[in-house]
Enzyme design. Structure first.
Site, PDB file in Angstrom:
ATOM      1  N   LYS A  32     -12.775   4.271  -8.626  1.00 45.51           N
ATOM      2  CA  LYS A  32     -14.039   4.244  -7.883  1.00 45.51           C
ATOM      3  C   LYS A  32     -15.222   4.011  -8.820  1.00 45.51           C
ATOM      4  CE  LYS A  32     -15.275   7.941  -5.313  1.00 45.51           C
ATOM      5  NZ  LYS A  32     -16.596   8.538  -5.581  1.00 45.51           N
TER       6      LYS A  32
ATOM      7  N   ARG B 296     -19.445   0.156 -10.538  1.00 43.52           N
ATOM      8  CA  ARG B 296     -20.174  -0.490 -11.635  1.00 43.52           C
ATOM      9  C   ARG B 296     -19.939  -1.993 -11.647  1.00 43.52           C
ATOM     10  NH1 ARG B 296     -19.432   4.710 -12.611  1.00 43.52           N
ATOM     11  NH2 ARG B 296     -20.611   5.870 -14.197  1.00 43.52           N
TER      12      ARG B 296
ATOM     13  N   ASP C 279     -13.922  15.756 -11.287  1.00 45.51           N
ATOM     14  CA  ASP C 279     -13.527  15.565  -9.878  1.00 45.51           C
ATOM     15  C   ASP C 279     -12.151  16.136  -9.558  1.00 45.51           C
ATOM     16  OD1 ASP C 279     -15.911  14.313  -9.314  1.00 45.51           O
ATOM     17  OD2 ASP C 279     -15.139  12.309  -9.717  1.00 45.51           O
TER      18      ASP C 279
HETATM   19  C1  S3P Z   1     -19.212   9.604 -11.528  1.00 46.53           C
HETATM   20  C2  S3P Z   1     -19.648  10.680 -12.244  1.00 46.53           C
HETATM   21  C3  S3P Z   1     -19.406  12.076 -11.840  1.00 46.53           C
HETATM   22  C4  S3P Z   1     -18.303  12.172 -10.801  1.00 46.53           C
HETATM   23  C5  S3P Z   1     -18.449  11.152  -9.717  1.00 46.53           C
HETATM   24  C6  S3P Z   1     -18.387   9.763 -10.309  1.00 46.53           C
HETATM   25  C7  S3P Z   1     -19.538   8.257 -12.001  1.00 46.53           C
HETATM   26  O1  S3P Z   1     -20.598  12.611 -11.297  1.00 46.53           O
HETATM   27  O2  S3P Z   1     -18.271  13.462 -10.233  1.00 46.53           O
HETATM   28  O3  S3P Z   1     -17.426  11.276  -8.751  1.00 46.53           O
HETATM   29  O4  S3P Z   1     -18.942   7.275 -11.526  1.00 46.53           O
HETATM   30  O5  S3P Z   1     -20.403   8.140 -12.887  1.00 46.53           O
HETATM   31  P1  S3P Z   1     -21.736  13.285 -12.237  1.00 46.53           P
HETATM   32  O6  S3P Z   1     -22.259  12.236 -13.117  1.00 46.53           O
HETATM   33  O7  S3P Z   1     -22.775  13.811 -11.293  1.00 46.53           O
HETATM   34  O8  S3P Z   1     -21.018  14.385 -12.969  1.00 46.53           O
END
Ligand code: S3P
Length: 444
Positions: A27, A32, A325
């Site tokens: 994901k 990105r 996560d």
């Molecule tokens: C993500 C960063 C994490 C993660 C999210 C995806 C990302 O969040 O929990 O599911 O793709 O950069 P945080 O940056 O708030 O920790």
């Protein structure tokens, strides 16, 4: 945005799980790839893209901002970017359930002089946006949002001539770091971003592949990322590896259902995402990593997982970024382990798609497992037989829904999850994939 129906599901104990689990694309990397492709000049071709609710929300926003996105086949997408010139969208951008899509786009829009309103579903509207918007004001952006947390809907006014500055990210958030790096693309000069706890580095790697002048320097504590702007990104090919955060569900299911053995090919092994595997190995899990290789600039490998008697351990706070996560499903694994598992430093879980710390503890307790929250730690007392029989409130959180369905596959009595509609935000094929391994999931 899709309106996802509430769909209660029940998981019950059944025979051993077996077979091959082809989990979907990552994901974080999928989000990105679309965003950088949309920002770049020329064409970006993506393979293995996750086609889920969160990624579709981002795709919709990018189209409204002038990018052309075409689906060529399953997971195969072509993006024609705006070459740094976002178009003023006609209305608010709705990011559904996606924290990553919305926060990264706040960064990507912060140095373009247009006004954009961001909104989302009830879960996203309750999540703090100030952590991203506040640092963006140092670049000259302005915002209007509700209260000190800047809850959505928020309107961001991008800066016209953004200066390059030094920014420190005090929280272990890859979303905040990434938003600042995307904003720095439009700033004049070298922006330096420092972070004490290194977080997932997909934005840095991908920016380099799209032609940005970006350098990462390790510091005594953490690291500094410097980026020289303004940058004109050039489209390129992106291969998306399979998501370790989605792999976590069949993986833990195989560990806790007696007799199971499954194979998970092509999983992303980036060390900043690999905390769950490290932790489960410490707990005695039988996981072997085979055929490590590089694909699309990331290390991937095949995982073989067999049912294992786990034992409790202490999970250090400095591992949270590498498995942020995965705590819901780790807590489920811990409920079946011998002894106590203490997971330290989980304050960030309170601001995920739900208050995950509370949701995990409530879900375990509702099913007769032993869990307590002590400060920012979660303590789970393992049991030889987890009773089950409870109903879990998912609070619009896909990972809570999937974790407790996994629990029901090994507990004495079935586990019911009140709403599984949100699973489609990250893993639309979850139910079919689990059923293919032999899991018993039924409408409740
Ligand atoms: C993500 C960063 C994490 C993660 C999210 C995806 C990302 O969040 O929990 O599911 O793709 O950069 P945080 O940056 O708030 O920790």
């Amino acid at each position: 945005m899709h309106v996802l129906p509430s769909r209660p599901l029940r998981a019950r104990r059944g025979p051993a799980l077996g077979g091959i689990a082809q989990v979907p694309g990552d994901k974080s990397i999928s989000q990105r790839a679309l965003i950088l492709g949309a920002l770049a000049a020329g064409e970006t071709r993506i393979s293995g893209l996750l086609e889920s609710g969160d990624v579709e929300s981002t795709a919709g926003a990018l189209r409204a901002l002038g990018a052309e996105l075409t689906r060529l086949g399953p997971g195969a997408w072509q993006v024609r970017g705006v070459a740094g010139q976002w178009r003023q969208p006609a209305g608010p951008l709705d990011f559904g359930n996606s924290g990553t899509g919305s926060r990264l786009m706040m960064g990507a829009l912060a140095t373009t002089p247009i006004a954009v309103t961001f909104t989302g579903d009830a879960s996203l509207r309750s999540r703090p946006m100030a952590r991203v918007l506040e640092p963006l004001t140092a670049l000259g952006a302005r915002y209007e949002g509700e209260g000190p947390k800047a809850l959505m809907p928020v309107t961001l006014h991008g800066a016209k001539d953004a200066p390059a500055i030094d920014l420190h990210v005090p929280i272990a958030s890859a979303q905040v770091k990434s938003a600042l790096l995307l904003a720095a693309l439009g700033a004049d000069g070298t922006t330096r971003v420092t972070q004490e706890t290194p977080t997932r580095d997909h934005t840095e790697k991908m920016l380099k592949a799209f032609g940005a002048d970006i350098r990462v320097t390790p510091l005594a504590r953490g690291e500094e990322i410097s980026l020289r702007g303004p940058v004109r990104l050039t489209g390129c090919a992106v291969e998306v590896p399979r998501d370790p955060s989605s792999a976590a569900f069949p993986l833990v299911a195989a560990l806790i259902v007696p007799g199971s053995e499954i194979f998970l090919p092509g999983i992303l092994l980036n060390e900043r995402r690999a905390g769950l595997i490290e932790t489960l190995l410490e707990m005695g899990a039988d996981i072997t990593v085979e055929d490590k290789r590089v694909s699309g600039g990331e290390e991937i490998g095949d995982l073989k997982v067999r049912h294992s008697q786990l034992h409790g351990i202490e999970v250090p706070a400095d591992r949270t970024a590498a498995m942020i996560d995965e705590y819901p499903v780790l807590a489920v694994a811990a409920a079946f382990a011998r002894g106590t598992t203490r997971m330290r430093g989980l304050d960030e879980l309170r601001v995920k798609e739900s208050d995950r710390l509370a949701a995990i503890a409530a879900g375990l307790t509702a099913n007769g497992a032993h869990a307590v929250i002590a400060g920012d730690d979660l303590i789970v007392e393992g049991m030889a037989k987890v009773p089950g029989g409870g109903t879990v409130a998912t609070h619009m959180d896909h990972r809570i829904a999937m974790s407790f369905l996994v629990m029901g596959l090994a507990s004495e009595r079935p586990v019911t999850v009140d709403d599984t509609g949100m699973i489609a935000t990250s893993f639309p094929d979850f139910e079919r994939l689990m059923a293919g391994l032999g899991a018993s999931l039924e409408a409740a």
